[in-house]
Enzyme design. Sequence first.
Site, mmCIF file in Angstrom:
data_model
loop_
_atom_site.group_PDB
_atom_site.id
_atom_site.type_symbol
_atom_site.label_atom_id
_atom_site.label_comp_id
_atom_site.label_asym_id
_atom_site.label_seq_id
_atom_site.Cartn_x
_atom_site.Cartn_y
_atom_site.Cartn_z
ATOM 1 N N GLU A 41 0.367 5.775 -2.899
ATOM 2 C CA GLU A 41 -0.588 5.654 -1.796
ATOM 3 C C GLU A 41 -0.499 6.866 -0.876
ATOM 4 O O GLU A 41 0.590 7.390 -0.612
ATOM 5 C CB GLU A 41 -0.367 4.379 -0.995
ATOM 6 C CG GLU A 41 0.926 4.355 -0.200
ATOM 7 C CD GLU A 41 0.956 3.277 0.871
ATOM 8 O OE1 GLU A 41 0.469 3.536 1.987
ATOM 9 O OE2 GLU A 41 1.483 2.191 0.592
ATOM 10 N N LYS A 130 2.865 -7.120 1.562
ATOM 11 C CA LYS A 130 3.720 -6.048 2.059
ATOM 12 C C LYS A 130 4.483 -6.590 3.264
ATOM 13 O O LYS A 130 3.888 -6.885 4.298
ATOM 14 C CB LYS A 130 2.841 -4.855 2.451
ATOM 15 C CG LYS A 130 3.529 -3.750 3.220
ATOM 16 C CD LYS A 130 2.495 -2.696 3.616
ATOM 17 C CE LYS A 130 3.061 -1.669 4.570
ATOM 18 N NZ LYS A 130 2.039 -0.651 4.927
#
Length: 213
Positions: A41, A130
């Site tokens: 990412e 997350k």
Amino acid sequence: MTSFAAYLDRLPLVAILRGVKPEEVVGIGRALVSAGFSIIEVPLNSPEPIESIRRLASDLGPDTLVGAGTVTVPADVETVVAAGGRIIVMPHADVAVIRAAKAAGAACTPGVCTPTEGFAALAAGADALKLFPAELVAPSVLRAMASVFPRGTRFLPVGGITPDGMAPYLAAGAAGFGLGSALYKPGMSAAEVGTTANAFADAWRSRDQVGRQ
């Protein structure tokens, strides 16, 4: 299309390249892939993040899941996907962003810190949770949270994770990790990132010795 779960199953470590620049991102991405990473990412508060995502996605192809982190509003989802991004990572659990990601065909891992946030995120279509910031959520908290979530829910602690620090979270039920400054800091060369990436990959692969079968 390869599922998000399949990328995690290969190596459930998400490389977070906060601060990376487009002119260096391909070399760093290749170093990560060589170490076994398959999820990368680029946070949107990096320099020219969309261009970095475009270059990574083009160079690494579908075998690597490339996308954006620090996605905070639904409008950013379309821009990321148009650049070739296929995963949306969030610091929060705004269901509007999660729904936008899923509608665009992207995987989505929102940031959660409480059961309320986690259940709402799953209901909106989140692929994994997350756990952020992990510094505020001790392994004992993860263990308690995991006990009430559906079987198979994937928790990925993010924040302050080091190769030596994974063991307690693994024992508590973590399915993987997001890796930030201990993996990559702005200014690191591709070779340096390769070294840190291999250290994390080796720690994961030796998890039988660090607390999880």
